[in-house]
Design a protein around this motif. Structure first.
Motif, mmCIF file in Angstrom:
data_model
loop_
_atom_site.group_PDB
_atom_site.id
_atom_site.type_symbol
_atom_site.label_atom_id
_atom_site.label_comp_id
_atom_site.label_asym_id
_atom_site.label_seq_id
_atom_site.Cartn_x
_atom_site.Cartn_y
_atom_site.Cartn_z
ATOM 1 N N TYR A 86 0.838 -1.204 0.000
ATOM 2 C CA TYR A 86 0.000 0.000 0.000
ATOM 3 C C TYR A 86 0.875 1.259 0.000
ATOM 4 O O TYR A 86 0.620 2.205 -0.764
ATOM 5 C CB TYR A 86 -0.908 -0.022 1.221
ATOM 6 C CG TYR A 86 -1.960 1.060 1.266
ATOM 7 C CD1 TYR A 86 -2.612 1.499 0.116
ATOM 8 C CD2 TYR A 86 -2.336 1.629 2.483
ATOM 9 C CE1 TYR A 86 -3.599 2.475 0.174
ATOM 10 C CE2 TYR A 86 -3.316 2.599 2.557
ATOM 11 C CZ TYR A 86 -3.938 3.025 1.399
ATOM 12 O OH TYR A 86 -4.917 3.996 1.465
ATOM 13 N N ALA A 87 1.905 1.256 0.824
ATOM 14 C CA ALA A 87 2.815 2.409 0.855
ATOM 15 C C ALA A 87 3.466 2.609 -0.509
ATOM 16 O O ALA A 87 3.583 3.749 -0.992
ATOM 17 C CB ALA A 87 3.875 2.205 1.932
ATOM 18 N N LEU A 127 0.858 4.038 -3.081
ATOM 19 C CA LEU A 127 0.526 5.449 -2.885
ATOM 20 C C LEU A 127 1.581 6.372 -3.494
ATOM 21 O O LEU A 127 1.284 7.530 -3.814
ATOM 22 C CB LEU A 127 0.366 5.748 -1.393
ATOM 23 C CG LEU A 127 -0.863 5.144 -0.711
ATOM 24 C CD1 LEU A 127 -0.802 5.367 0.796
ATOM 25 C CD2 LEU A 127 -2.157 5.720 -1.286
ATOM 26 N N GLN A 128 2.792 5.855 -3.673
ATOM 27 C CA GLN A 128 3.870 6.658 -4.258
ATOM 28 C C GLN A 128 3.921 6.554 -5.784
ATOM 29 O O GLN A 128 4.648 7.314 -6.423
ATOM 30 C CB GLN A 128 5.220 6.190 -3.692
ATOM 31 C CG GLN A 128 5.351 6.336 -2.186
ATOM 32 C CD GLN A 128 5.176 7.769 -1.719
ATOM 33 O OE1 GLN A 128 5.734 8.693 -2.310
ATOM 34 N NE2 GLN A 128 4.381 7.966 -0.666
ATOM 35 N N ALA A 158 -2.751 3.298 -6.562
ATOM 36 C CA ALA A 158 -3.864 3.075 -5.642
ATOM 37 C C ALA A 158 -5.073 3.831 -6.180
ATOM 38 O O ALA A 158 -5.032 5.050 -6.329
ATOM 39 C CB ALA A 158 -3.507 3.553 -4.241
ATOM 40 N N GLY A 204 -8.862 5.302 -6.066
ATOM 41 C CA GLY A 204 -9.850 5.739 -5.100
ATOM 42 C C GLY A 204 -11.135 4.946 -5.213
ATOM 43 O O GLY A 204 -11.607 4.662 -6.303
ATOM 44 N N LYS A 218 -10.784 8.805 1.228
ATOM 45 C CA LYS A 218 -9.920 8.075 2.166
ATOM 46 C C LYS A 218 -10.099 6.557 2.063
ATOM 47 O O LYS A 218 -10.036 5.815 3.059
ATOM 48 C CB LYS A 218 -10.163 8.548 3.607
ATOM 49 C CG LYS A 218 -9.917 10.043 3.799
ATOM 50 C CD LYS A 218 -10.017 10.446 5.243
ATOM 51 C CE LYS A 218 -9.857 11.957 5.418
ATOM 52 N NZ LYS A 218 -8.573 12.439 4.910
ATOM 53 N N HIS A 245 -9.095 3.223 -0.715
ATOM 54 C CA HIS A 245 -8.384 2.829 -1.931
ATOM 55 C C HIS A 245 -8.525 1.341 -2.218
ATOM 56 O O HIS A 245 -8.747 0.528 -1.318
ATOM 57 C CB HIS A 245 -6.881 3.132 -1.806
ATOM 58 C CG HIS A 245 -6.552 4.583 -1.742
ATOM 59 N ND1 HIS A 245 -6.216 5.212 -0.552
ATOM 60 C CD2 HIS A 245 -6.505 5.537 -2.704
ATOM 61 C CE1 HIS A 245 -5.975 6.492 -0.792
ATOM 62 N NE2 HIS A 245 -6.132 6.713 -2.083
ATOM 63 N N VAL A 262 -6.096 -1.539 -4.415
ATOM 64 C CA VAL A 262 -4.807 -1.778 -5.054
ATOM 65 C C VAL A 262 -4.789 -3.203 -5.600
ATOM 66 O O VAL A 262 -4.971 -4.162 -4.838
ATOM 67 C CB VAL A 262 -3.632 -1.587 -4.075
ATOM 68 C CG1 VAL A 262 -2.302 -1.890 -4.761
ATOM 69 C CG2 VAL A 262 -3.631 -0.173 -3.488
ATOM 70 N N ASN A 269 -9.595 3.857 5.136
ATOM 71 C CA ASN A 269 -8.810 4.536 6.163
ATOM 72 C C ASN A 269 -9.709 5.322 7.115
ATOM 73 O O ASN A 269 -10.900 5.533 6.834
ATOM 74 C CB ASN A 269 -7.815 5.487 5.491
ATOM 75 C CG ASN A 269 -6.693 4.742 4.793
ATOM 76 O OD1 ASN A 269 -5.933 4.018 5.427
ATOM 77 N ND2 ASN A 269 -6.595 4.904 3.467
ATOM 78 N N SER A 309 -7.012 1.822 10.034
ATOM 79 C CA SER A 309 -7.457 1.379 8.708
ATOM 80 C C SER A 309 -7.971 -0.057 8.821
ATOM 81 O O SER A 309 -7.701 -0.758 9.804
ATOM 82 C CB SER A 309 -6.318 1.467 7.698
ATOM 83 O OG SER A 309 -5.245 0.633 8.081
#
Length: 278
Positions: free
Chosen positions: A48-49, A52-53, A58, A60, A64, A66, A68, A110, A214
């Motif tokens: 997930y991290a 998001l980058q 990710a 929507g 808040k 997502h 993936v 989240n 989350s």
């Protein structure tokens, strides 16, 4: 794999069929041990991290919230999940012996996520509308113990058979239907290790996450031979990973075998979920 049985368990096919053709959702408690699920949670947190980058990594699914889509080999428990006796039994019972795994990913509501509108995950196919058959299933596995304030999944049992009269994009029923769904609604509060299987056509929604945590949940999508959900996804496995799989699992994968994994371009955005509801 921490399946809670020494020998391969047997499951009641009639019970599986009646649950998915009736309510549209069934579950198995304690399918995996907590340590196995904690490992899955670590993998999902890392993925997930990373997502998001990455542009488009990710998608929507509301404020808040997502989704993936991932590569099977990016989590350590894929084979355990895909070959779990209950998962296999459910797939064979509902989708037939030639079922295909077409998707794996995860949802993350989240803190601050809002109620989603009632919806289906995709329009109902002719197999269901005309033939009155289910040709796909979604398995879900939470990585946390779900509580009422964490935005639990909510489903309106039996609505997988509803005709999509005035449904926007075949997925979003008119607001006038909401009282019926709310009267039927069941909130699901699974614990770590529980698995559910549902028809993605059964009307459902994620609810508002009012906690400070989350609520990640793994998603495994499976089709019957007559379904076409693989067109919305891009399941990839490296040749090296594919060669390690048991033959019994290889025959149930609709995937590309590649030398190097490529970023997944998600082909199934759901625009109607982006706004959320109060």
């Amino acid at each position: 794999m921490e399946v809670n049985s020494i020998t391969r368990p047997t499951y009641d096919i009639a019970q599986i069929m009646s649950g998915l053709y009736g309510d549209g959702i069934i579950g198995l408690k304690g399918a995996f041990g907590r340590e196995w699920v904690q490992q899955l949670g670590e993998d999902i947190a890392r993925l997930y991290a990373d997502a998001l980058q990455r542009p488009g990594g990710a998608l929507g699914r509301g404020p808040k919230r997502h989704y993936v889509e991932i590569h099977p080999e990016s989590i350590r428990g894929f084979v355990d999940l895909a070959t779990h006796p209950w998962v296999v039994a459910v797939c064979e019972a509902v989708l037939g012996p030639d079922y295909k795994i077409v998707e794996i990913g995860f949802d993350v509501p989240n803190p601050g996520a809002m109620n989603q509108p009632w919806h289906r995950d995709f329009p109902a196919p002719d197999d269901t509308l005309v033939g009155r058959r289910l040709n796909s299933l979604a398995f879900n596995l939470t990585t946390v113990d779900v509580t009422e304030d964490m935005g639990p999944f909510e489903i309106a049992p039996g609505t997988q058979w509803d005709l999509p009269v005035d449904f926007e994009h075949g997925m979003f029923p008119p607001k006038s239907n909401s009282p019926r769904y709310e009267q039927r609604a069941q909130r699901k509060l699974p614990h770590m290790g529980d698995i559910s299987a549902r028809s993605a056509l059964t009307i459902h929604r994620g609810t508002a996450n009012q906690s400070n945590k989350s609520r990640p949940a793994l998603v495994l999508g499976v089709d019957a031979p007559t379904a076409n959900n693989a067109e919305r996804h891009d399941l990839q496995l490296t040749r090296a990973f594919y060669e390690t799989l048991p033959e019994s699992l290889k025959s149930h994968l609709t995937c590309r075998v590649v030398d190097t994994l490529e970023p997944i371009v998600q082909g199934h955005t759901i625009e109607g979920l982006m706004m959320g509801e109060a």
